[in-house]
Scaffold this motif. Structure first.
Motif, PDB file in Angstrom:
ATOM      1  N   THR A   1       0.828  -1.200   0.000  1.00  0.00           N
ATOM      2  CA  THR A   1       0.000   0.000   0.000  1.00  0.00           C
ATOM      3  C   THR A   1       0.862   1.250   0.000  1.00  0.00           C
ATOM      4  O   THR A   1       0.527   2.252  -0.653  1.00  0.00           O
ATOM      5  CB  THR A   1      -0.933  -0.001   1.230  1.00  0.00           C
ATOM      6  OG1 THR A   1      -1.716  -1.201   1.220  1.00  0.00           O
ATOM      7  CG2 THR A   1      -1.871   1.196   1.201  1.00  0.00           C
ATOM      8  N   MET A   2       1.980   1.223   0.707  1.00  0.00           N
ATOM      9  CA  MET A   2       2.899   2.367   0.707  1.00  0.00           C
ATOM     10  C   MET A   2       3.466   2.612  -0.690  1.00  0.00           C
ATOM     11  O   MET A   2       3.571   3.761  -1.136  1.00  0.00           O
ATOM     12  CB  MET A   2       4.024   2.128   1.705  1.00  0.00           C
ATOM     13  CG  MET A   2       3.587   2.146   3.163  1.00  0.00           C
ATOM     14  SD  MET A   2       4.901   1.624   4.297  1.00  0.00           S
ATOM     15  CE  MET A   2       6.090   2.951   4.080  1.00  0.00           C
ATOM     16  N   VAL A   3       3.832   1.546  -1.385  1.00  0.00           N
ATOM     17  CA  VAL A   3       4.335   1.693  -2.755  1.00  0.00           C
ATOM     18  C   VAL A   3       3.230   2.229  -3.663  1.00  0.00           C
ATOM     19  O   VAL A   3       3.483   3.065  -4.544  1.00  0.00           O
ATOM     20  CB  VAL A   3       4.880   0.360  -3.276  1.00  0.00           C
ATOM     21  CG1 VAL A   3       5.286   0.477  -4.748  1.00  0.00           C
ATOM     22  CG2 VAL A   3       6.086  -0.094  -2.448  1.00  0.00           C
ATOM     23  N   ALA A   4       2.005   1.763  -3.443  1.00  0.00           N
ATOM     24  CA  ALA A   4       0.875   2.274  -4.239  1.00  0.00           C
ATOM     25  C   ALA A   4       0.679   3.769  -4.012  1.00  0.00           C
ATOM     26  O   ALA A   4       0.446   4.529  -4.965  1.00  0.00           O
ATOM     27  CB  ALA A   4      -0.405   1.516  -3.875  1.00  0.00           C
ATOM     28  N   ILE A   5       0.770   4.212  -2.756  1.00  0.00           N
ATOM     29  CA  ILE A   5       0.664   5.643  -2.467  1.00  0.00           C
ATOM     30  C   ILE A   5       1.788   6.398  -3.161  1.00  0.00           C
ATOM     31  O   ILE A   5       1.581   7.477  -3.733  1.00  0.00           O
ATOM     32  CB  ILE A   5       0.706   5.891  -0.945  1.00  0.00           C
ATOM     33  CG1 ILE A   5      -0.550   5.322  -0.281  1.00  0.00           C
ATOM     34  CG2 ILE A   5       0.826   7.387  -0.640  1.00  0.00           C
ATOM     35  CD1 ILE A   5      -0.516   5.380   1.235  1.00  0.00           C
ATOM     36  N   GLY A   6       2.994   5.820  -3.116  1.00  0.00           N
ATOM     37  CA  GLY A   6       4.119   6.453  -3.795  1.00  0.00           C
ATOM     38  C   GLY A   6       3.868   6.620  -5.283  1.00  0.00           C
ATOM     39  O   GLY A   6       4.168   7.669  -5.870  1.00  0.00           O
ATOM     40  N   ALA A   7       3.297   5.594  -5.910  1.00  0.00           N
ATOM     41  CA  ALA A   7       2.980   5.680  -7.342  1.00  0.00           C
ATOM     42  C   ALA A   7       1.926   6.746  -7.608  1.00  0.00           C
ATOM     43  O   ALA A   7       2.018   7.518  -8.575  1.00  0.00           O
ATOM     44  CB  ALA A   7       2.497   4.319  -7.843  1.00  0.00           C
ATOM     45  N   LEU A   8       0.911   6.815  -6.761  1.00  0.00           N
ATOM     46  CA  LEU A   8      -0.150   7.806  -6.940  1.00  0.00           C
ATOM     47  C   LEU A   8       0.388   9.225  -6.778  1.00  0.00           C
ATOM     48  O   LEU A   8       0.072  10.114  -7.570  1.00  0.00           O
ATOM     49  CB  LEU A   8      -1.266   7.544  -5.926  1.00  0.00           C
ATOM     50  CG  LEU A   8      -2.102   6.281  -6.170  1.00  0.00           C
ATOM     51  CD1 LEU A   8      -2.896   5.907  -4.921  1.00  0.00           C
ATOM     52  CD2 LEU A   8      -3.047   6.486  -7.353  1.00  0.00           C
ATOM     53  N   TYR A   9       1.212   9.448  -5.767  1.00  0.00           N
ATOM     54  CA  TYR A   9       1.771  10.788  -5.542  1.00  0.00           C
ATOM     55  C   TYR A   9       2.740  11.177  -6.651  1.00  0.00           C
ATOM     56  O   TYR A   9       2.778  12.337  -7.074  1.00  0.00           O
ATOM     57  CB  TYR A   9       2.477  10.847  -4.190  1.00  0.00           C
ATOM     58  CG  TYR A   9       1.550  10.857  -2.995  1.00  0.00           C
ATOM     59  CD1 TYR A   9       0.170  10.738  -3.141  1.00  0.00           C
ATOM     60  CD2 TYR A   9       2.047  10.974  -1.695  1.00  0.00           C
ATOM     61  CE1 TYR A   9      -0.678  10.742  -2.049  1.00  0.00           C
ATOM     62  CE2 TYR A   9       1.204  10.989  -0.596  1.00  0.00           C
ATOM     63  CZ  TYR A   9      -0.150  10.862  -0.775  1.00  0.00           C
ATOM     64  OH  TYR A   9      -0.983  10.873   0.314  1.00  0.00           O
ATOM     65  N   THR A  10       3.514  10.219  -7.123  1.00  0.00           N
ATOM     66  CA  THR A  10       4.442  10.502  -8.221  1.00  0.00           C
ATOM     67  C   THR A  10       3.670  10.885  -9.478  1.00  0.00           C
ATOM     68  O   THR A  10       4.017  11.855 -10.170  1.00  0.00           O
ATOM     69  CB  THR A  10       5.327   9.279  -8.502  1.00  0.00           C
ATOM     70  OG1 THR A  10       6.109   8.980  -7.329  1.00  0.00           O
ATOM     71  CG2 THR A  10       6.266   9.532  -9.670  1.00  0.00           C
ATOM     72  N   GLY A  11       2.609  10.149  -9.784  1.00  0.00           N
ATOM     73  CA  GLY A  11       1.796  10.471 -10.949  1.00  0.00           C
ATOM     74  C   GLY A  11       1.126  11.823 -10.824  1.00  0.00           C
ATOM     75  O   GLY A  11       1.120  12.621 -11.769  1.00  0.00           O
ATOM     76  N   LEU A  12       0.548  12.103  -9.647  1.00  0.00           N
ATOM     77  CA  LEU A  12      -0.107  13.391  -9.446  1.00  0.00           C
ATOM     78  C   LEU A  12       0.888  14.541  -9.560  1.00  0.00           C
ATOM     79  O   LEU A  12       0.563  15.613 -10.089  1.00  0.00           O
ATOM     80  CB  LEU A  12      -0.778  13.427  -8.066  1.00  0.00           C
ATOM     81  CG  LEU A  12      -2.060  12.600  -7.920  1.00  0.00           C
ATOM     82  CD1 LEU A  12      -2.469  12.509  -6.450  1.00  0.00           C
ATOM     83  CD2 LEU A  12      -3.195  13.204  -8.742  1.00  0.00           C
ATOM     84  N   ALA A  13       2.119  14.315  -9.073  1.00  0.00           N
ATOM     85  CA  ALA A  13       3.136  15.376  -9.123  1.00  0.00           C
ATOM     86  C   ALA A  13       3.565  15.667 -10.551  1.00  0.00           C
ATOM     87  O   ALA A  13       3.538  16.816 -11.005  1.00  0.00           O
ATOM     88  CB  ALA A  13       4.341  14.972  -8.274  1.00  0.00           C
TER      89      ALA A  13
END
Length: 365
Positions: free
Chosen positions: A126-138
C-alpha cells in the motif's frame, strides 16, 4: 447545452461575454469533472517544464518537485518495509519492545510470524501504491498546473500523515515509521503551499463517442473501487484500534486474543499498530484513487492510466501473493481483494483506448 462535447463548449466560450449552460442530461453523459475539462480546453497553455529545468536550489524548487520527492520517498519506504519483512521480519527495536525473538514467537504460535509478515507485506504494498499515486499526481498533474491534482494530493496526505498518531491508541511507537513521517511531512507541506504553476497541460482532440462511453464506465468502476477501499481502510483502522483481530485472523492463528495476551501482553498492541497503520494507509491511497479517477479523466492523458495501473499492481499483487504463500486463503477474507482486482482490471481495460490515445492525435508542444 444538451451535447456533452468539451470542444463545443470551449469553442462557445471563446466568444466575448459568452455563457455556457449545461442540461443535467448532458452532465450525466459527460461524467464527473465536465466543467473543469471545459475550462482547461478554453485556457491558453504552455509546455510543461522538464525535470532538468528544476535547478539545484531547494528554495526555488516548485511544489510538484516536492510532491515528487514525497512519492519517491513513500515508494522507497514501502520497498524497504517489504525487504525487512521478507528478511529479518523484526528489527532490533521490535524485539526489544516485545522482549521476544522470532524463535520464541514461533514457539508461542507457529502461525504468528507468518501472520505478522502478511500484515506488513500488505502495508508495504500500500505504501508503494501511495508512492505511485503521488508521483503520478506530481509529474502528470501538479507540474502542469492542474489544481485538482494538488487538491487530490493534499486530501490524501491530510488523511495519511495523521495516522502516525494511532500510536496514542495502540501504545507502540515504531521508530522507522516515525522517522519516515518526520522526513516526508515537511516536503508534503512544501508541495501544497507553493503557488500553483500556470497552465501547462496538453489536450487531445475528442475521439469516437463509443470510446468515450466505454471509458466513462471504466471511470465509474475505478471510483467505486476507490470508495470500497476507503470503507475497507476505515474498517481496518477501527478494528486495529479496538478489537485488533477479525474472525479470519483468529481462525488462521487457531487461537484467541486472550491467549496471545497471556503469552505476552505487548503482542496484541504490536499487531494493532500494524493493523491500524495499514488501514490508515489504505484510506490515503483510496482518496487519491477516487479523486484521480473522478477529476483526471482526460483523453490522451496516459499518465492517469499508468498511475492507476502501477498503484493497483503494487497494492493488490503483494496481498494475493502473501496470502497464498502463508496458506491463508479464506474465501470470505480475500473476496474484497479479488473483487477489487476484477473491478480495477475491467475499468482500466475499458479506459485504456481513451486515456492512452495515440500521440499522433495530440498536438505537439
Amino acid at each position: 447545452m444538451s451535447d456533452p462535447s468539451v470542444t463545443a463548449a470551449a469553442t462557445a466560450l471563446k466568444k466575448p461575454g459568452a455563457v455556457v449552460l449545461a442540461r443535467p442530461g448532458a452532465l450525466v453523459e459527460a461524467g464527473p469533472g465536465w466543467f473543469a475539462r471545459v475550462t482547461e480546453a478554453a485556457t491558453p497553455t504552455a509546455p510543461a517544464p522538464a525535470l532538468r529545468d528544476v535547478g539545484r536550489d531547494p528554495r526555488r524548487w516548485p511544489g510538484w518537485w516536492w510532491a515528487l520527492l514525497v512519492g519517491l520517498g513513500m515508494t522507497g519506504a514501502g520497498l524497504g518495509a517489504a525487504a525487512i519483512t521478507l528478511g529479518p521480519v523484526l528489527l532490533r527495536y521490535d524485539r526489544d519492545y516485545l522482549g521476544m525473538s522470532l524463535h520464541e514467537l514461533r514457539a508461542a504460535n507457529h502461525h504468528l510470524v507468518h501472520f505478522l509478515q502478511h500484515d506488513r507485506i500488505t502495508m508495504a504494498g500500500t505504501m508503494v501504491a501511495i508512492g505511485a499515486l503521488y508521483t503520478g499526481l506530481a509529474v502528470g498533474g501538479i507540474r502542469r498546473g492542474r489544481s485538482w491534482a494538488r487538491e487530490a494530493y493534499l486530501l490524501s496526505g491530510a488523511i495519511g500523515f495523521p495516522t502516525l498518531f494511532y500510536f496514542l491508541a495502540t501504545g507502540f511507537v515504531e521508530p522507522l515509521h516515525t522517522a519516515t513521517a518526520i522526513v516526508l511531512f515537511p516536503m508534503f507541506v512544501a508541495a501544497v503551499r507553493r503557488t500553483p504553476h500556470p497552465p501547462r497541460w496538453r489536450l487531445a482532440p475528442e475521439g469516437p463517442e463509443p470510446e468515450r462511453r466505454r471509458a466513462l464506465v471504466g471511470q465509474l468502476l475505478l471510483i467505486v473501487t476507490g470508495a470500497g477501499l476507503l470503507v475497507g481502510g476505515a474498517v481496518i483502522s477501527l478494528a486495529g484500534l479496538t478489537s485488533v483481530f477479525v474472525p479470519a485472523d483468529l481462525a488462521f492463528l487457531s487461537t484467541g486474543p486472550q491467549t496471545l495476551e497471556a503469552v505476552n501482553p505487548r503482542l496484541v498492541p504490536f499487531v494493532a499498530h500494524d493493523r491500524a497503520g495499514f488501514g490508515g494507509a489504505l484510506m490515503a491511497a483510496a482518496v487519491a484513487i477516487i479523486l484521480l479517477s473522478a477529476w483526471g479523466w482526460r483523453r490522451g492523458d496516459a499518465w492517469v492510466f499508468w498511475t492507476l495501473a502501477v498503484a493497483a499492481a503494487a497494492g493488490f499483487l503483494p496481498t494475493v501473493v502473501v496470502h497464498g504463500a502463508i496458506h491463508c486463503t479464506d474465501f470470505i477474507h480475500l473476496a474484497p481483494v479479488h473483487f477489487g482486482i476484477a473491478m480495477t482490471g475491467t475499468g482500466l481495460m475499458l479506459a485504456h483506448p481513451y486515456l492512452c490515445a495515440q500521440a499522433s492525435t495530440r498536438p505537439k508542444d
